[in-house]
Design an enzyme around this catalytic site. Structure first.
Site, PDB file in Angstrom:
ATOM      1  CB  SER A  18      39.726  15.449 -22.156  1.00 22.75           C
ATOM      2  OG  SER A  18      39.532  14.808 -23.401  1.00 22.75           O
ATOM      3  CG  ASN A 105      36.635  19.730 -34.122  1.00 30.87           C
ATOM      4  OD1 ASN A 105      37.259  19.225 -33.195  1.00 30.87           O
ATOM      5  ND2 ASN A 105      37.213  20.441 -35.073  1.00 30.87           N
ATOM      6  CB  THR A 150      12.340  43.767   5.379  1.00 36.98           C
ATOM      7  OG1 THR A 150      12.071  44.685   6.438  1.00 36.98           O
ATOM      8  CG2 THR A 150      11.029  43.393   4.704  1.00 36.98           C
ATOM      9  CG  HIS A 151      16.319  45.782   6.243  1.00 40.81           C
ATOM     10  ND1 HIS A 151      17.230  46.420   5.448  1.00 40.81           N
ATOM     11  CD2 HIS A 151      15.095  46.205   5.818  1.00 40.81           C
ATOM     12  CE1 HIS A 151      16.598  47.211   4.587  1.00 40.81           C
ATOM     13  NE2 HIS A 151      15.305  47.086   4.791  1.00 40.81           N
ATOM     14  CB  SER A 272      30.048  19.035  18.210  1.00 35.70           C
ATOM     15  OG  SER A 272      31.284  19.278  18.847  1.00 35.70           O
ATOM     16  CE  LYS A 278      26.882  23.129  17.991  1.00 33.17           C
ATOM     17  NZ  LYS A 278      27.959  24.007  17.537  1.00 33.17           N
ATOM     18  CG  ASN A 280      26.473  21.255  14.562  1.00 35.56           C
ATOM     19  OD1 ASN A 280      26.074  22.050  15.401  1.00 35.56           O
ATOM     20  ND2 ASN A 280      27.610  20.571  14.693  1.00 35.56           N
ATOM     21  CD  GLU A 285      26.142  24.521   9.228  1.00 37.12           C
ATOM     22  OE1 GLU A 285      26.878  25.360   9.750  1.00 37.12           O
ATOM     23  OE2 GLU A 285      26.144  23.324   9.557  1.00 37.12           O
ATOM     24  CE1 TYR A 312      36.953  21.265 -29.395  1.00 30.24           C
ATOM     25  CE2 TYR A 312      39.197  21.282 -30.222  1.00 30.24           C
ATOM     26  CZ  TYR A 312      38.294  20.936 -29.256  1.00 30.24           C
ATOM     27  OH  TYR A 312      38.704  20.259 -28.142  1.00 30.24           O
ATOM     28  CD  GLN A 317      40.427  18.305 -23.685  1.00 32.61           C
ATOM     29  OE1 GLN A 317      40.396  17.654 -24.725  1.00 32.61           O
ATOM     30  NE2 GLN A 317      41.514  18.386 -22.949  1.00 32.61           N
ATOM     31  CE  LYS A 320      34.287  17.401 -23.681  1.00 35.12           C
ATOM     32  NZ  LYS A 320      34.798  18.753 -24.046  1.00 35.12           N
TER      33      LYS A 320
HETATM   34  N1  ARG Z   1      38.715  15.963 -26.122  1.00 35.77           N
HETATM   35  C1  ARG Z   1      38.327  16.992 -27.028  1.00 35.77           C
HETATM   36  C2  ARG Z   1      37.334  17.922 -26.357  1.00 35.77           C
HETATM   37  O1  ARG Z   1      36.782  17.524 -25.386  1.00 35.77           O
HETATM   38  C3  ARG Z   1      37.709  16.391 -28.236  1.00 35.77           C
HETATM   39  C4  ARG Z   1      37.743  17.271 -29.468  1.00 35.77           C
HETATM   40  C5  ARG Z   1      39.064  17.236 -30.085  1.00 35.77           C
HETATM   41  N2  ARG Z   1      39.095  17.929 -31.315  1.00 35.77           N
HETATM   42  C6  ARG Z   1      40.224  18.403 -31.788  1.00 35.77           C
HETATM   43  N3  ARG Z   1      40.192  19.080 -32.873  1.00 35.77           N
HETATM   44  N4  ARG Z   1      41.352  18.185 -31.179  1.00 35.77           N
HETATM   45  O2  ARG Z   1      37.116  19.032 -26.749  1.00 35.77           O
END
Ligand code: ARG
Length: 452
Positions: A18, A105, A150-151, A272, A278, A280, A285, A312, A317, A320
Protein backbone atom coordinates in the site's frame (compact mmCIF):
# COMPACT_ATOMS: atom_id res chain seq x y z
CA UNK A 1 14.27 -14.91 10.52
CA UNK A 2 10.98 -14.97 8.73
CA UNK A 3 8.07 -17.34 9.05
CA UNK A 4 8.13 -17.73 5.29
CA UNK A 5 10.43 -19.96 3.32
CA UNK A 6 9.51 -18.51 -0.05
CA UNK A 7 9.60 -14.92 -1.24
CA UNK A 8 6.37 -13.14 -2.07
CA UNK A 9 5.10 -13.39 -5.60
CA UNK A 10 5.45 -10.17 -7.57
CA UNK A 11 1.76 -10.07 -8.36
CA UNK A 12 0.93 -10.60 -4.69
CA UNK A 13 3.19 -7.71 -3.76
CA UNK A 14 1.58 -5.50 -6.34
CA UNK A 15 -1.81 -6.36 -4.87
CA UNK A 16 -0.82 -6.23 -1.22
CA UNK A 17 1.58 -3.33 -0.89
CA UNK A 18 0.00 0.00 0.00
CA UNK A 19 3.07 2.24 0.01
CA UNK A 20 2.17 3.74 -3.37
CA UNK A 21 -0.72 5.54 -1.68
CA UNK A 22 -0.28 5.38 2.09
CA UNK A 23 2.98 7.37 1.96
CA UNK A 24 0.60 10.28 2.60
CA UNK A 25 0.13 9.08 6.16
CA UNK A 26 3.87 9.56 6.79
CA UNK A 27 3.70 12.80 8.78
CA UNK A 28 0.91 11.42 11.02
CA UNK A 29 2.84 8.20 11.51
CA UNK A 30 5.93 10.11 12.66
CA UNK A 31 3.88 12.25 15.04
CA UNK A 32 2.17 9.19 16.43
CA UNK A 33 5.46 7.33 16.85
CA UNK A 34 6.93 10.25 18.74
CA UNK A 35 3.99 10.28 21.16
CA UNK A 36 4.20 6.50 21.51
CA UNK A 37 7.93 6.64 22.35
CA UNK A 38 7.27 9.39 24.89
CA UNK A 39 4.67 7.21 26.56
CA UNK A 40 6.88 4.09 26.51
CA UNK A 41 9.60 6.02 28.34
CA UNK A 42 7.17 7.67 30.78
CA UNK A 43 5.93 4.20 31.73
CA UNK A 44 9.46 2.81 32.07
CA UNK A 45 8.95 0.41 29.16
CA UNK A 46 11.99 1.93 27.40
CA UNK A 47 14.67 4.17 28.92
CA UNK A 48 14.79 7.93 28.47
CA UNK A 49 18.01 7.51 26.49
CA UNK A 50 16.31 5.06 24.15
CA UNK A 51 13.37 7.44 23.74
CA UNK A 52 15.80 10.23 22.80
CA UNK A 53 17.51 8.06 20.21
CA UNK A 54 14.13 7.17 18.73
CA UNK A 55 13.12 10.83 18.69
CA UNK A 56 16.29 11.88 16.92
CA UNK A 57 15.71 9.25 14.25
CA UNK A 58 12.05 10.28 13.92
CA UNK A 59 13.08 13.93 13.53
CA UNK A 60 15.39 12.90 10.73
CA UNK A 61 12.59 10.84 9.09
CA UNK A 62 10.27 13.84 9.32
CA UNK A 63 12.86 16.03 7.59
CA UNK A 64 13.42 13.47 4.88
CA UNK A 65 9.69 13.07 4.28
CA UNK A 66 9.20 16.83 4.24
CA UNK A 67 11.97 17.37 1.73
CA UNK A 68 10.97 14.45 -0.46
CA UNK A 69 14.26 12.75 0.32
CA UNK A 70 13.06 9.81 2.33
CA UNK A 71 14.92 6.74 1.02
CA UNK A 72 12.24 4.16 0.27
CA UNK A 73 13.57 0.60 0.04
CA UNK A 74 12.69 -2.39 -2.11
CA UNK A 75 10.93 -4.35 0.64
CA UNK A 76 8.82 -1.50 2.08
CA UNK A 77 5.26 -2.81 2.14
CA UNK A 78 3.60 0.25 3.56
CA UNK A 79 4.55 3.58 5.09
CA UNK A 80 4.49 2.16 8.63
CA UNK A 81 7.09 -0.51 7.84
CA UNK A 82 9.13 1.95 5.79
CA UNK A 83 9.36 4.39 8.70
CA UNK A 84 10.23 1.69 11.21
CA UNK A 85 12.93 0.33 8.87
CA UNK A 86 14.39 3.80 8.41
CA UNK A 87 14.32 4.53 12.15
CA UNK A 88 16.25 1.32 12.71
CA UNK A 89 18.79 2.24 10.02
CA UNK A 90 19.29 5.61 11.70
CA UNK A 91 19.14 4.61 15.37
CA UNK A 92 20.40 1.03 15.23
CA UNK A 93 18.91 -1.83 17.26
CA UNK A 94 16.88 0.48 19.48
CA UNK A 95 14.74 1.25 16.42
CA UNK A 96 13.24 -2.20 16.91
CA UNK A 97 11.80 -1.01 20.24
CA UNK A 98 9.49 1.55 18.64
CA UNK A 99 6.90 -1.10 17.85
CA UNK A 100 6.73 -2.31 21.48
CA UNK A 101 3.12 -2.38 22.70
CA UNK A 102 1.82 -1.38 19.28
CA UNK A 103 0.45 -3.16 16.23
CA UNK A 104 0.05 -1.89 12.70
CA UNK A 105 -3.66 -2.36 13.28
CA UNK A 106 -4.02 0.29 15.98
CA UNK A 107 -1.27 2.31 14.29
CA UNK A 108 -3.05 2.54 10.94
CA UNK A 109 -6.42 3.29 12.54
CA UNK A 110 -4.77 6.15 14.44
CA UNK A 111 -3.04 7.58 11.36
CA UNK A 112 -6.26 7.47 9.38
CA UNK A 113 -8.20 9.15 12.20
CA UNK A 114 -5.58 11.91 12.30
CA UNK A 115 -5.78 12.34 8.52
CA UNK A 116 -9.59 12.54 8.66
CA UNK A 117 -9.51 15.06 11.47
CA UNK A 118 -7.05 17.31 9.60
CA UNK A 119 -9.07 17.19 6.40
CA UNK A 120 -12.40 17.67 8.19
CA UNK A 121 -10.90 20.88 9.59
CA UNK A 122 -9.73 21.88 6.14
CA UNK A 123 -13.16 21.26 4.61
CA UNK A 124 -14.72 23.17 7.51
CA UNK A 125 -12.60 26.21 6.62
CA UNK A 126 -13.19 25.89 2.90
CA UNK A 127 -16.98 25.50 3.15
CA UNK A 128 -17.01 28.54 5.38
CA UNK A 129 -15.05 30.49 2.79
CA UNK A 130 -17.35 29.50 -0.10
CA UNK A 131 -20.42 30.33 2.02
CA UNK A 132 -18.91 33.75 2.84
CA UNK A 133 -18.22 34.38 -0.84
CA UNK A 134 -21.82 33.46 -1.69
CA UNK A 135 -23.07 35.87 0.98
CA UNK A 136 -20.88 38.65 -0.44
CA UNK A 137 -22.06 38.01 -4.02
CA UNK A 138 -25.68 37.89 -2.80
CA UNK A 139 -25.19 41.24 -1.10
CA UNK A 140 -23.94 42.80 -4.35
CA UNK A 141 -27.06 41.55 -6.18
CA UNK A 142 -29.55 42.17 -3.44
CA UNK A 143 -32.49 43.49 -5.50
CA UNK A 144 -31.85 41.92 -8.90
CA UNK A 145 -35.07 40.13 -9.96
CA UNK A 146 -34.85 36.79 -11.75
CA UNK A 147 -37.27 33.95 -12.38
CA UNK A 148 -37.30 31.16 -9.84
CA UNK A 149 -37.88 27.76 -11.44
CA UNK A 150 -39.59 24.47 -10.76
CA UNK A 151 -39.24 21.69 -13.34
CA UNK A 152 -36.91 24.18 -15.06
CA UNK A 153 -40.06 26.12 -15.99
CA UNK A 154 -40.37 29.73 -14.88
CA UNK A 155 -42.37 29.62 -11.67
CA UNK A 156 -42.23 32.73 -9.49
CA UNK A 157 -39.86 35.66 -9.48
CA UNK A 158 -37.17 35.86 -6.80
CA UNK A 159 -34.17 38.05 -6.14
CA UNK A 160 -30.81 36.75 -7.31
CA UNK A 161 -29.54 37.33 -3.76
CA UNK A 162 -32.21 34.95 -2.46
CA UNK A 163 -31.24 32.27 -4.97
CA UNK A 164 -27.53 32.57 -4.17
CA UNK A 165 -28.20 32.46 -0.45
CA UNK A 166 -29.89 29.09 -0.93
CA UNK A 167 -26.42 27.76 -1.78
CA UNK A 168 -24.84 29.62 1.12
CA UNK A 169 -27.14 27.73 3.52
CA UNK A 170 -26.16 24.42 1.94
CA UNK A 171 -22.50 25.23 2.50
CA UNK A 172 -23.22 26.34 6.07
CA UNK A 173 -24.83 22.96 6.72
CA UNK A 174 -21.81 21.25 5.11
CA UNK A 175 -19.55 23.13 7.45
CA UNK A 176 -21.52 21.78 10.42
CA UNK A 177 -21.31 18.29 8.98
CA UNK A 178 -17.52 18.53 8.83
CA UNK A 179 -17.44 19.68 12.46
CA UNK A 180 -19.33 16.46 13.21
CA UNK A 181 -16.78 14.45 11.24
CA UNK A 182 -13.92 15.92 13.28
CA UNK A 183 -15.86 14.97 16.43
CA UNK A 184 -16.15 11.38 15.14
CA UNK A 185 -12.36 11.06 15.39
CA UNK A 186 -12.31 11.88 19.11
CA UNK A 187 -11.36 8.47 20.49
CA UNK A 188 -7.74 7.35 20.17
CA UNK A 189 -7.36 3.83 18.71
CA UNK A 190 -3.67 3.50 19.62
CA UNK A 191 -3.03 1.18 22.54
CA UNK A 192 -5.54 -1.39 21.30
CA UNK A 193 -2.65 -3.47 19.95
CA UNK A 194 -3.52 -6.01 17.30
CA UNK A 195 -7.06 -6.38 18.71
CA UNK A 196 -7.00 -7.44 22.35
CA UNK A 197 -4.91 -4.82 24.11
CA UNK A 198 -1.19 -5.12 24.91
CA UNK A 199 0.91 -6.83 27.57
CA UNK A 200 2.33 -3.63 28.97
CA UNK A 201 1.07 -1.05 31.42
CA UNK A 202 0.70 1.70 28.84
CA UNK A 203 -0.74 5.18 29.39
CA UNK A 204 -3.19 5.76 26.59
CA UNK A 205 -4.41 9.05 28.08
CA UNK A 206 -0.91 10.44 27.71
CA UNK A 207 -0.75 9.46 24.04
CA UNK A 208 -4.25 10.90 23.50
CA UNK A 209 -3.19 14.23 25.03
CA UNK A 210 -0.01 14.33 22.93
CA UNK A 211 -1.94 13.73 19.72
CA UNK A 212 -4.96 15.92 20.47
CA UNK A 213 -7.52 13.14 20.89
CA UNK A 214 -10.10 14.11 23.55
CA UNK A 215 -10.68 10.50 24.61
CA UNK A 216 -9.42 6.94 24.28
CA UNK A 217 -11.34 4.20 22.41
CA UNK A 218 -13.13 2.12 25.04
CA UNK A 219 -12.90 -1.24 23.29
CA UNK A 220 -9.75 -2.57 21.63
CA UNK A 221 -11.75 -4.72 19.21
CA UNK A 222 -13.84 -1.75 18.09
CA UNK A 223 -10.76 0.48 18.01
CA UNK A 224 -8.95 -1.50 15.31
CA UNK A 225 -12.11 -2.26 13.32
CA UNK A 226 -13.72 1.16 13.36
CA UNK A 227 -13.71 3.22 10.20
CA UNK A 228 -16.90 5.15 10.97
CA UNK A 229 -15.00 8.43 10.83
CA UNK A 230 -13.96 7.66 7.24
CA UNK A 231 -17.57 6.88 6.31
CA UNK A 232 -18.64 10.11 8.02
CA UNK A 233 -16.03 12.12 6.11
CA UNK A 234 -17.04 10.53 2.81
CA UNK A 235 -20.74 11.11 3.54
CA UNK A 236 -20.16 14.78 4.36
CA UNK A 237 -17.90 15.16 1.33
CA UNK A 238 -20.46 13.50 -0.96
CA UNK A 239 -23.24 15.81 0.25
CA UNK A 240 -21.04 18.86 -0.10
CA UNK A 241 -19.94 17.81 -3.59
CA UNK A 242 -23.59 17.33 -4.56
CA UNK A 243 -24.29 20.91 -3.49
CA UNK A 244 -21.38 22.15 -5.61
CA UNK A 245 -22.65 20.02 -8.46
CA UNK A 246 -26.08 21.65 -8.41
CA UNK A 247 -24.45 25.07 -8.26
CA UNK A 248 -22.14 24.16 -11.15
CA UNK A 249 -25.08 22.82 -13.13
CA UNK A 250 -27.00 26.08 -12.74
CA UNK A 251 -24.03 28.16 -13.74
CA UNK A 252 -23.61 26.04 -16.86
CA UNK A 253 -27.26 26.67 -17.77
CA UNK A 254 -27.12 30.35 -16.88
CA UNK A 255 -23.96 30.83 -18.95
CA UNK A 256 -25.66 29.55 -22.09
CA UNK A 257 -26.76 31.99 -24.74
CA UNK A 258 -30.31 30.74 -24.18
CA UNK A 259 -30.32 31.97 -20.57
CA UNK A 260 -27.65 34.65 -20.73
CA UNK A 261 -27.87 35.23 -16.97
CA UNK A 262 -24.16 35.19 -16.18
CA UNK A 263 -20.66 34.93 -17.50
CA UNK A 264 -17.77 33.31 -15.67
CA UNK A 265 -14.46 35.18 -15.70
CA UNK A 266 -11.92 34.20 -18.36
CA UNK A 267 -9.76 32.64 -15.67
CA UNK A 268 -12.47 30.01 -15.12
CA UNK A 269 -13.31 29.21 -18.74
CA UNK A 270 -11.72 27.62 -21.77
CA UNK A 271 -12.02 28.02 -25.51
CA UNK A 272 -12.65 25.50 -28.24
CA UNK A 273 -9.95 23.95 -30.41
CA UNK A 274 -12.06 24.52 -33.53
CA UNK A 275 -14.74 27.17 -32.80
CA UNK A 276 -13.04 30.49 -32.14
CA UNK A 277 -16.17 32.14 -30.74
CA UNK A 278 -16.58 29.72 -27.83
CA UNK A 279 -16.13 30.42 -24.15
CA UNK A 280 -16.98 27.35 -22.15
CA UNK A 281 -17.75 27.31 -18.40
CA UNK A 282 -15.58 24.23 -17.81
CA UNK A 283 -15.04 24.84 -14.11
CA UNK A 284 -18.79 24.81 -13.52
CA UNK A 285 -19.14 21.68 -15.65
CA UNK A 286 -16.48 19.90 -13.64
CA UNK A 287 -18.09 20.91 -10.34
CA UNK A 288 -21.23 19.34 -11.79
CA UNK A 289 -19.39 16.16 -12.77
CA UNK A 290 -17.12 15.50 -9.78
CA UNK A 291 -19.79 14.74 -7.19
CA UNK A 292 -20.66 11.19 -8.29
CA UNK A 293 -16.99 10.31 -8.00
CA UNK A 294 -17.02 11.28 -4.32
CA UNK A 295 -20.37 9.58 -3.72
CA UNK A 296 -18.94 6.43 -5.29
CA UNK A 297 -16.08 6.43 -2.77
CA UNK A 298 -18.67 6.44 0.02
CA UNK A 299 -20.58 3.57 -1.56
CA UNK A 300 -17.33 1.66 -2.16
CA UNK A 301 -16.24 1.88 1.47
CA UNK A 302 -19.66 0.74 2.65
CA UNK A 303 -19.12 -2.19 0.30
CA UNK A 304 -15.69 -2.92 1.75
CA UNK A 305 -16.93 -2.87 5.34
CA UNK A 306 -20.27 -4.58 4.98
CA UNK A 307 -20.31 -8.09 6.38
CA UNK A 308 -16.64 -7.81 7.33
CA UNK A 309 -15.95 -9.90 10.44
CA UNK A 310 -14.11 -8.30 13.34
CA UNK A 311 -11.40 -7.28 13.67
CA UNK A 312 -8.76 -6.12 11.17
CA UNK A 313 -8.92 -7.64 7.70
CA UNK A 314 -6.73 -6.59 4.80
CA UNK A 315 -9.91 -5.40 3.14
CA UNK A 316 -9.61 -2.36 5.38
CA UNK A 317 -6.52 -1.22 3.53
CA UNK A 318 -9.04 -0.28 0.83
CA UNK A 319 -10.26 2.64 2.95
CA UNK A 320 -7.35 4.82 1.93
CA UNK A 321 -7.54 5.45 -1.78
CA UNK A 322 -11.24 6.26 -1.46
CA UNK A 323 -10.55 8.66 1.37
CA UNK A 324 -7.55 10.32 -0.26
CA UNK A 325 -9.18 10.82 -3.63
CA UNK A 326 -12.36 12.14 -2.01
CA UNK A 327 -10.36 14.67 0.03
CA UNK A 328 -8.25 15.78 -2.95
CA UNK A 329 -11.28 16.10 -5.21
CA UNK A 330 -13.42 17.93 -2.69
CA UNK A 331 -10.71 20.37 -1.65
CA UNK A 332 -9.97 21.20 -5.28
CA UNK A 333 -13.68 21.69 -6.02
CA UNK A 334 -14.18 23.97 -3.02
CA UNK A 335 -11.22 26.13 -4.03
CA UNK A 336 -12.45 26.32 -7.61
CA UNK A 337 -16.03 27.10 -6.57
CA UNK A 338 -14.78 29.95 -4.43
CA UNK A 339 -12.64 31.47 -7.17
CA UNK A 340 -15.27 31.07 -9.85
CA UNK A 341 -18.04 32.58 -7.72
CA UNK A 342 -15.89 35.47 -6.58
CA UNK A 343 -15.35 36.61 -10.18
CA UNK A 344 -18.63 35.74 -11.91
CA UNK A 345 -20.62 38.53 -13.62
CA UNK A 346 -24.40 38.58 -13.84
CA UNK A 347 -26.54 40.35 -16.44
CA UNK A 348 -29.10 42.48 -14.64
CA UNK A 349 -30.90 43.10 -17.92
CA UNK A 350 -31.32 39.49 -18.99
CA UNK A 351 -32.33 38.38 -15.51
CA UNK A 352 -34.90 41.17 -15.30
CA UNK A 353 -36.28 40.47 -18.79
CA UNK A 354 -36.85 36.82 -17.86
CA UNK A 355 -38.41 37.84 -14.54
CA UNK A 356 -40.80 40.26 -16.27
CA UNK A 357 -42.73 37.34 -17.80
CA UNK A 358 -46.30 38.13 -16.64
CA UNK A 359 -47.11 34.46 -16.25
CA UNK A 360 -44.92 34.54 -13.15
CA UNK A 361 -47.69 36.59 -11.50
CA UNK A 362 -50.27 33.80 -11.83
CA UNK A 363 -50.09 32.89 -8.14
CA UNK A 364 -50.41 36.56 -7.23
CA UNK A 365 -53.59 36.89 -9.32
CA UNK A 366 -54.99 33.85 -7.53
CA UNK A 367 -54.13 35.47 -4.19
CA UNK A 368 -55.98 38.63 -5.30
CA UNK A 369 -59.13 36.53 -5.64
CA UNK A 370 -58.42 34.89 -2.30
CA UNK A 371 -58.27 38.30 -0.64
CA UNK A 372 -61.71 38.89 -2.12
CA UNK A 373 -63.08 35.83 -0.39
CA UNK A 374 -62.64 33.03 -2.94
CA UNK A 375 -61.17 29.76 -1.61
CA UNK A 376 -57.65 29.29 -2.97
CA UNK A 377 -58.43 26.05 -4.80
CA UNK A 378 -61.20 27.83 -6.81
CA UNK A 379 -58.96 30.81 -7.47
CA UNK A 380 -56.29 28.44 -8.81
CA UNK A 381 -58.86 27.15 -11.33
CA UNK A 382 -59.97 30.65 -12.38
CA UNK A 383 -56.42 31.77 -13.05
CA UNK A 384 -55.63 28.54 -14.90
CA UNK A 385 -58.55 29.43 -17.18
CA UNK A 386 -57.18 32.95 -17.69
CA UNK A 387 -53.73 31.62 -18.53
CA UNK A 388 -55.25 29.19 -20.98
CA UNK A 389 -57.25 31.86 -22.83
CA UNK A 390 -54.18 34.10 -23.00
CA UNK A 391 -52.04 31.29 -24.43
CA UNK A 392 -54.74 30.23 -26.91
CA UNK A 393 -55.00 33.79 -28.22
CA UNK A 394 -51.23 34.27 -28.10
CA UNK A 395 -51.69 37.22 -25.75
CA UNK A 396 -50.08 38.43 -22.56
CA UNK A 397 -52.26 38.25 -19.42
CA UNK A 398 -52.54 42.03 -19.36
CA UNK A 399 -53.92 41.99 -22.94
CA UNK A 400 -57.07 40.17 -21.80
CA UNK A 401 -60.07 42.54 -21.87
CA UNK A 402 -62.33 43.46 -18.96
CA UNK A 403 -65.10 41.43 -20.62
CA UNK A 404 -62.88 38.37 -20.87
CA UNK A 405 -61.92 38.77 -17.21
CA UNK A 406 -65.58 38.99 -16.21
CA UNK A 407 -66.29 35.72 -18.01
CA UNK A 408 -63.81 34.03 -15.69
CA UNK A 409 -64.79 35.78 -12.47
CA UNK A 410 -66.80 38.86 -11.44
CA UNK A 411 -64.18 39.49 -8.77
CA UNK A 412 -61.57 40.47 -11.34
CA UNK A 413 -61.39 44.23 -11.87
CA UNK A 414 -58.80 46.91 -12.65
CA UNK A 415 -56.64 45.80 -9.78
CA UNK A 416 -55.80 42.82 -11.98
CA UNK A 417 -54.05 45.13 -14.46
CA UNK A 418 -52.42 47.10 -11.65
CA UNK A 419 -50.99 43.95 -10.17
CA UNK A 420 -49.45 42.96 -13.51
CA UNK A 421 -48.18 46.46 -14.20
CA UNK A 422 -46.31 47.33 -11.06
CA UNK A 423 -44.35 44.08 -11.02
CA UNK A 424 -44.52 44.07 -7.24
CA UNK A 425 -44.86 40.29 -7.08
CA UNK A 426 -41.48 39.94 -5.46
CA UNK A 427 -42.21 42.36 -2.66
CA UNK A 428 -45.49 40.58 -2.00
CA UNK A 429 -43.51 37.60 -0.66
CA UNK A 430 -43.47 38.89 2.89
CA UNK A 431 -43.30 35.60 4.79
CA UNK A 432 -40.22 34.77 6.83
CA UNK A 433 -37.61 33.10 4.62
CA UNK A 434 -39.33 34.49 1.50
CA UNK A 435 -37.93 36.64 -1.25
CA UNK A 436 -39.35 40.05 -0.15
CA UNK A 437 -36.41 42.40 0.20
CA UNK A 438 -36.73 42.98 3.92
CA UNK A 439 -36.82 39.20 4.42
CA UNK A 440 -33.71 38.74 2.28
CA UNK A 441 -31.95 41.41 4.33
CA UNK A 442 -32.93 39.54 7.48
CA UNK A 443 -31.65 36.32 5.94
CA UNK A 444 -28.34 37.90 4.94
CA UNK A 445 -27.86 39.04 8.52
CA UNK A 446 -28.55 35.55 9.82
CA UNK A 447 -26.15 33.99 7.31
CA UNK A 448 -23.47 36.46 8.33
CA UNK A 449 -24.10 35.65 11.98
CA UNK A 450 -23.86 31.91 11.27
CA UNK A 451 -20.48 32.51 9.62
CA UNK A 452 -19.08 34.77 12.32
N1 ARG B 1 -1.13 -1.28 5.13
C1 ARG B 1 -2.07 -1.78 6.07
C2 ARG B 1 -3.38 -1.02 5.96
O1 ARG B 1 -3.35 0.03 5.41
C3 ARG B 1 -1.53 -1.64 7.45
C4 ARG B 1 -2.14 -2.58 8.47
C5 ARG B 1 -1.56 -3.92 8.34
N2 ARG B 1 -2.00 -4.78 9.37
C6 ARG B 1 -1.98 -6.08 9.20
N3 ARG B 1 -2.44 -6.83 10.13
N4 ARG B 1 -1.49 -6.61 8.11
O2 ARG B 1 -4.42 -1.45 6.37
Amino acid sequence: MSRFAEPQDDAFRALNDSLSFDWRLGPYDVQQSRAHATMLAAQGIITDAERDELRRALDQVQRELGEGEFPFAEGDEDIHMAIERRVTELAGRVGGKLHTARSRNDQVATDVAMFVRAHAHRAHEQTERVASTLVAVAERHLDWPMPGYTHLQRAQPVYLSHHLLAYAWMLIRDRERFAGVAAATAALPLGAGALAGVNFDTDRQLVARELGFPTVAENSIDAVSNRDFVLDYLAAAATCATHLSRLGGEIVLWSSEEFGFCEVADAWASGSSIMPQKKNPDAAELLRAKSPRIASHLVALHGVLHGLPLTYNKDMQEDKEHLFDAADTLELCLDAADGMLGSIRFSRENLAAAAADEMLAATDVADLLVRRGMPFREAHGVVAGLVRSAIEQDKALSDLTREELAEHSPLLDDEFYGLLRDGAWLEAKVSQGGTGLSRVREQLERARAALR
